[in-house]
Design a protein around this motif. Sequence first.
Motif, mmCIF file in Angstrom:
data_model
loop_
_atom_site.group_PDB
_atom_site.id
_atom_site.type_symbol
_atom_site.label_atom_id
_atom_site.label_comp_id
_atom_site.label_asym_id
_atom_site.label_seq_id
_atom_site.Cartn_x
_atom_site.Cartn_y
_atom_site.Cartn_z
ATOM 1 N N LEU A 55 0.624 -1.038 0.161
ATOM 2 C CA LEU A 55 -0.086 -0.180 -0.078
ATOM 3 C C LEU A 55 0.910 1.337 0.177
ATOM 4 C CD1 LEU A 55 -2.377 -1.468 2.527
ATOM 5 C CD2 LEU A 55 -3.085 -0.906 0.183
ATOM 6 N N PRO A 56 0.253 2.501 -0.243
ATOM 7 C CA PRO A 56 1.095 3.669 -0.432
ATOM 8 C C PRO A 56 1.729 4.167 0.740
ATOM 9 C CG PRO A 56 -0.875 3.985 -1.647
ATOM 10 C CD PRO A 56 -1.057 2.632 -1.004
ATOM 11 N N ASP A 57 1.084 3.703 1.956
ATOM 12 C CA ASP A 57 1.586 4.116 3.176
ATOM 13 C C ASP A 57 1.966 3.400 3.955
ATOM 14 O OD1 ASP A 57 -0.987 3.508 3.275
ATOM 15 O OD2 ASP A 57 -1.835 4.835 4.813
ATOM 16 N N GLY A 58 2.392 1.933 3.523
ATOM 17 C CA GLY A 58 2.963 0.836 4.736
ATOM 18 C C GLY A 58 2.313 -0.419 4.122
ATOM 19 N N ASP A 59 2.527 -1.431 5.061
ATOM 20 C CA ASP A 59 2.347 -3.030 4.694
ATOM 21 C C ASP A 59 1.111 -3.285 5.395
ATOM 22 O OD1 ASP A 59 2.431 -5.597 4.460
ATOM 23 O OD2 ASP A 59 4.684 -5.665 4.518
ATOM 24 N N GLY A 60 0.165 -3.819 4.581
ATOM 25 C CA GLY A 60 -1.043 -4.595 5.207
ATOM 26 C C GLY A 60 -0.893 -5.470 6.356
ATOM 27 N N LEU A 61 0.200 -6.090 6.314
ATOM 28 C CA LEU A 61 0.401 -7.079 7.559
ATOM 29 C C LEU A 61 0.629 -6.243 8.805
ATOM 30 C CD1 LEU A 61 3.325 -9.309 6.055
ATOM 31 C CD2 LEU A 61 0.930 -9.948 6.198
ATOM 32 N N GLN A 62 1.101 -5.124 8.747
ATOM 33 C CA GLN A 62 1.100 -4.550 9.898
ATOM 34 C C GLN A 62 -0.289 -4.015 10.429
ATOM 35 O OE1 GLN A 62 3.335 -1.021 9.025
ATOM 36 N NE2 GLN A 62 5.183 -2.008 8.567
ATOM 37 N N LEU A 63 -1.283 -3.715 9.520
ATOM 38 C CA LEU A 63 -2.577 -3.471 9.984
ATOM 39 C C LEU A 63 -3.119 -4.794 10.573
ATOM 40 C CD1 LEU A 63 -5.277 -1.836 9.985
ATOM 41 C CD2 LEU A 63 -5.341 -2.529 7.581
ATOM 42 N N ILE A 64 -2.880 -5.813 9.868
ATOM 43 C CA ILE A 64 -3.708 -7.184 10.364
ATOM 44 C C ILE A 64 -3.018 -7.518 11.493
ATOM 45 C CG2 ILE A 64 -3.594 -9.827 9.925
ATOM 46 C CD1 ILE A 64 -3.568 -9.105 7.008
ATOM 47 N N ARG A 65 -1.750 -7.196 11.975
ATOM 48 C CA ARG A 65 -1.163 -7.466 13.281
ATOM 49 C C ARG A 65 -1.946 -6.613 14.436
ATOM 50 N NH1 ARG A 65 3.891 -5.722 12.639
ATOM 51 N NH2 ARG A 65 4.143 -7.851 11.352
ATOM 52 N N ARG A 66 -2.154 -5.414 14.031
ATOM 53 C CA ARG A 66 -2.934 -4.511 15.048
ATOM 54 C C ARG A 66 -4.394 -5.018 15.311
ATOM 55 N NH1 ARG A 66 -0.145 -0.677 11.903
ATOM 56 N NH2 ARG A 66 -2.058 0.203 11.072
ATOM 57 N N LEU A 67 -5.035 -5.317 14.331
ATOM 58 C CA LEU A 67 -6.396 -5.699 14.415
ATOM 59 C C LEU A 67 -6.679 -6.997 15.193
ATOM 60 C CD1 LEU A 67 -7.656 -5.343 10.630
ATOM 61 C CD2 LEU A 67 -8.374 -3.987 12.595
ATOM 62 N N ARG A 68 -5.643 -7.769 14.967
ATOM 63 C CA ARG A 68 -5.553 -9.121 15.793
ATOM 64 C C ARG A 68 -5.182 -8.827 17.134
ATOM 65 N NH1 ARG A 68 -9.355 -11.310 13.156
ATOM 66 N NH2 ARG A 68 -8.805 -12.701 11.534
ATOM 67 N N GLN A 69 -4.219 -8.012 17.363
ATOM 68 C CA GLN A 69 -3.654 -7.513 18.993
ATOM 69 C C GLN A 69 -4.976 -7.048 19.698
ATOM 70 O OE1 GLN A 69 -0.135 -5.256 18.105
ATOM 71 N NE2 GLN A 69 0.997 -7.176 18.015
ATOM 72 N N SER A 70 -5.904 -6.330 18.903
ATOM 73 C CA SER A 70 -6.961 -5.531 19.447
ATOM 74 C C SER A 70 -7.963 -6.343 19.908
ATOM 75 C CB SER A 70 -7.307 -4.219 18.726
ATOM 76 O OG SER A 70 -7.919 -4.746 17.508
ATOM 77 N N GLY A 71 -8.212 -7.620 19.302
ATOM 78 C CA GLY A 71 -9.108 -8.585 19.664
ATOM 79 C C GLY A 71 -10.258 -8.366 18.931
ATOM 80 N N HIS A 72 -10.544 -7.524 17.752
ATOM 81 C CA HIS A 72 -11.656 -7.450 16.968
ATOM 82 C C HIS A 72 -12.072 -8.719 16.380
ATOM 83 C CE1 HIS A 72 -11.363 -3.208 17.566
ATOM 84 N NE2 HIS A 72 -10.616 -3.077 16.517
ATOM 85 N N ARG A 73 -13.428 -9.248 16.581
ATOM 86 C CA ARG A 73 -13.793 -10.458 15.989
ATOM 87 C C ARG A 73 -14.263 -10.067 14.416
ATOM 88 N NH1 ARG A 73 -19.074 -12.342 15.149
ATOM 89 N NH2 ARG A 73 -19.519 -14.538 15.467
ATOM 90 N N LEU A 74 -13.349 -10.256 13.677
ATOM 91 C CA LEU A 74 -13.201 -9.848 12.289
ATOM 92 C C LEU A 74 -12.785 -10.737 11.470
ATOM 93 C CD1 LEU A 74 -13.633 -7.154 10.136
ATOM 94 C CD2 LEU A 74 -11.071 -6.935 10.566
ATOM 95 N N GLY A 75 -13.565 -11.160 10.419
ATOM 96 C CA GLY A 75 -12.996 -12.143 9.160
ATOM 97 C C GLY A 75 -12.050 -11.163 8.085
ATOM 98 N N ILE A 76 -10.782 -11.939 8.033
ATOM 99 C CA ILE A 76 -9.733 -11.131 7.175
ATOM 100 C C ILE A 76 -9.339 -12.096 6.099
ATOM 101 C CG2 ILE A 76 -7.694 -10.114 7.001
ATOM 102 C CD1 ILE A 76 -7.828 -9.344 10.248
ATOM 103 N N VAL A 77 -9.475 -11.368 4.784
ATOM 104 C CA VAL A 77 -8.758 -12.140 3.566
ATOM 105 C C VAL A 77 -8.005 -11.242 3.183
ATOM 106 C CG1 VAL A 77 -9.432 -12.891 1.318
ATOM 107 C CG2 VAL A 77 -11.127 -13.213 3.340
ATOM 108 N N VAL A 78 -6.800 -11.710 2.920
ATOM 109 C CA VAL A 78 -5.748 -10.920 2.190
ATOM 110 C C VAL A 78 -5.745 -11.180 0.356
ATOM 111 C CG1 VAL A 78 -3.436 -10.947 1.714
ATOM 112 C CG2 VAL A 78 -3.926 -10.804 4.104
ATOM 113 N N LEU A 79 -5.915 -10.150 0.055
ATOM 114 C CA LEU A 79 -5.753 -10.233 -1.548
ATOM 115 C C LEU A 79 -4.740 -9.379 -2.078
ATOM 116 C CD1 LEU A 79 -7.630 -11.424 -4.101
ATOM 117 C CD2 LEU A 79 -8.595 -9.333 -3.843
#
Length: 227
Positions: A55-79
């Motif tokens: 992405l233009p402003d970073g790596d989506g893996l960092q976002l996924i890591r933050r989402l999981r650390q925050s405990g959100h009940r979220l279905g995540i698909v990487v494309l």
Amino acid sequence: MTDLILLEDEPVLAQELGEFLEESGYRTQTVTTLAAFEQCFDTQRHHLAIIDLGLPDGDGLQLIRRLRQSGHRLGIVVLTARDTTPERIAGLGEGADHYLGKGCDLDELAAVLDSLKRRLDLDRDEQPWRLDVGPRRLLVPGAGPVRLSQQDLLVLQCLMQRAPENVSRQAIIEALGEDFLGYDQRRLDTQMRRLRRNIEAFSGHALPVKTLRNAGYCFYATAVINT
């Protein structure tokens, strides 16, 4: 209808995916940067996310890591275009539920999302859509009744009585009283587009009908028919 947030920075692909997801029954919000995702993501509304990695402003893996650390009940698909085995392992290790390469068949993406919906039990509290055959009207959850033409009634009756199964184009055309071999199928496509527009215009809700490319349609919400 399930809310989904799509993070994709390529404009053409984002538009294509957004249209496909809407047709597949997802209320989709599209963002193009990590910052926009952080600003728009709503834990109460968004239950599924499709996330690109480069992405233009970073790596989506960092976002996924933050989402999981925050405990959100979220279905995540990487494309993503980053589709080597080590990258897949890294993505799944950070907490993605599924990892798909760009260029995958969109039907595979739809199947992955459907699987996540079942696993997360996202349709549990869904109110039914009701079709009143006699008065020719569709009762939309959270909205008033929508009057239907006779042809729209026949199409919806055919789809809703088999929900959430896939219904072939031939079955719908024959429900309209037409001969399948002599019928111009573009008429069905036009009718479905008009029906979607009318339902959304009068109720403010998208019709929960999924387009099965070159095959038919599927009414995927809970349906009740009153004859």
